[in-house]
Motif scaffolding. Structure first.
Motif, PDB file in Angstrom:
ATOM      1  N   PHE A   1       0.830  -1.207   0.000  1.00 51.74           N
ATOM      2  CA  PHE A   1       0.000   0.000   0.000  1.00 51.74           C
ATOM      3  C   PHE A   1       0.864   1.257   0.000  1.00 51.74           C
ATOM      4  CE2 PHE A   1      -4.593  -1.015   1.417  1.00 51.74           C
ATOM      5  CZ  PHE A   1      -4.656  -2.033   0.464  1.00 51.74           C
ATOM      6  N   ARG A   2       1.961   1.214   0.770  1.00 55.20           N
ATOM      7  CA  ARG A   2       2.847   2.375   0.833  1.00 55.20           C
ATOM      8  C   ARG A   2       3.503   2.634  -0.521  1.00 55.20           C
ATOM      9  NH1 ARG A   2       6.788   2.042   5.755  1.00 55.20           N
ATOM     10  NH2 ARG A   2       4.746   2.037   6.791  1.00 55.20           N
ATOM     11  N   LEU A   3       3.911   1.544  -1.202  1.00 54.89           N
ATOM     12  CA  LEU A   3       4.523   1.691  -2.527  1.00 54.89           C
ATOM     13  C   LEU A   3       3.512   2.233  -3.539  1.00 54.89           C
ATOM     14  CD1 LEU A   3       6.691  -1.557  -2.787  1.00 54.89           C
ATOM     15  CD2 LEU A   3       7.541   0.793  -2.705  1.00 54.89           C
ATOM     16  N   LEU A   4       2.289   1.715  -3.494  1.00 51.43           N
ATOM     17  CA  LEU A   4       1.248   2.183  -4.415  1.00 51.43           C
ATOM     18  C   LEU A   4       0.890   3.641  -4.144  1.00 51.43           C
ATOM     19  CD1 LEU A   4      -1.125  -0.924  -4.502  1.00 51.43           C
ATOM     20  CD2 LEU A   4       0.347  -0.100  -6.345  1.00 51.43           C
ATOM     21  N   CYS A   5       0.853   4.002  -2.872  1.00 49.93           N
ATOM     22  CA  CYS A   5       0.559   5.389  -2.497  1.00 49.93           C
ATOM     23  C   CYS A   5       1.645   6.325  -3.016  1.00 49.93           C
ATOM     24  CB  CYS A   5       0.436   5.492  -0.986  1.00 49.93           C
ATOM     25  SG  CYS A   5      -0.064   7.115  -0.398  1.00 49.93           S
TER      26      CYS A   5
END
Length: 255
Positions: free
Chosen positions: A10-14
């Motif tokens: 999720f952090r990478l996608l964000c």
């Protein structure tokens, strides 16, 4: 372990969504320059008068540069939202170029959604290491703007023959699938407008938008040759949808 892996994804996608949205201004200015160069050959005017056009693009590049380097990102995201709003308004009232009603809906609804995306970024959403609490009122306003864009998408599927044909030529199931998409756009729009289940709605939209960009916006031959949309104007519209995808990705992972 599974929860930690999910958080990392999720952090990478964000972060990926923030990268897309903060760099949007560069692509938009490049497309505008190419579009107006294309119009020069056929002696058509730009949307904005030339002296103001250069100021507008300078502000867009300035905001995009500072956002890209993470310098006062919230402030410059707000500046970028204001720049897109002023630019769109100046284009609309200037009346130097006449567009069909269906194309106006496509152009201005996406501009509204981009403004919403920048407001979401200005709220503090999408920051990996958030030092200040996010401004929920700004995020809610940005979500409403994206919801308006989705309502326009749903409206176009019912009332724009050009948009209907673009979908019908590329989706299996014909009219039934088209109506299902109309309902889906409407439901997701209500979620953004009401503020309920925004994260789930954003996850659905972030899955759908790449397909729209690839198969609908990416059908350059249909829009340029059949519907007479200027080549670089279509690429500009495609870039706007990519920017909207970046904003939706932020809401899907950090909403």
């Amino acid at each position: 372990m599974a929860a930690d892996s999910r958080k990392k994804i999720f952090r990478l996608l964000c972060r990926f969504g923030a990268i897309i949205l903060t760099r949007f201004g560069f692509w938009n200015c490049f497309c505008m320059l190419m579009l107006f160069a294309e119009r020069t050959e056929v002696k058509r005017r730009p949307d904005i008068q030339v002296p103001y056009l250069y100021v507008d693009m300078a502000v867009a590049v300035l905001c995009a540069s500072f956002m890209s380097f993470g310098v006062k990102r919230r402030w410059f995201a707000m500046g970028a939202a204001l720049q897109v709003a002023v630019s769109s308004y100046a284009s609309y009232i200037g009346g130097q170029v006449h567009y069909g009603d269906w194309l106006k809906v496509r152009m201005y609804s996406r501009a509204i959604a981009i403004i919403g995306g920048f407001l979401v970024l200005a709220s503090g959403a999408g920051e990996v290491y958030r030092q200040k609490p996010r401004t929920r009122s700004l995020q809610s306003t940005g979500q409403v703007f994206i919801g308006i864009y989705l309502i326009c998408l749903a409206y176009s599927l019912q009332h724009s023959q050009e948009d209907r044909l673009a979908y019908l030529n590329h989706i299996p199931g014909g009219e039934i699938t088209l109506q299902l998409l109309f309902v889906l756009y409407g439901v997701v729009a209500l979620s953004f407008l009401s503020g309920y289940y925004v994260r789930v709605a954003a996850q659905i939209l972030s899955t759908l938008l790449p397909l729209i960009i690839l198969f609908i916006d990416g059908n350059i031959g249909y829009w340029h040759n059949t519907r007479r949309v200027e080549f670089w104007n279509q690429l500009k519209l495609m870039g706007q949808n990519v920017g909207i995808f970046g904003a939706v990705l932020i809401l899907a992972t950090d909403g």
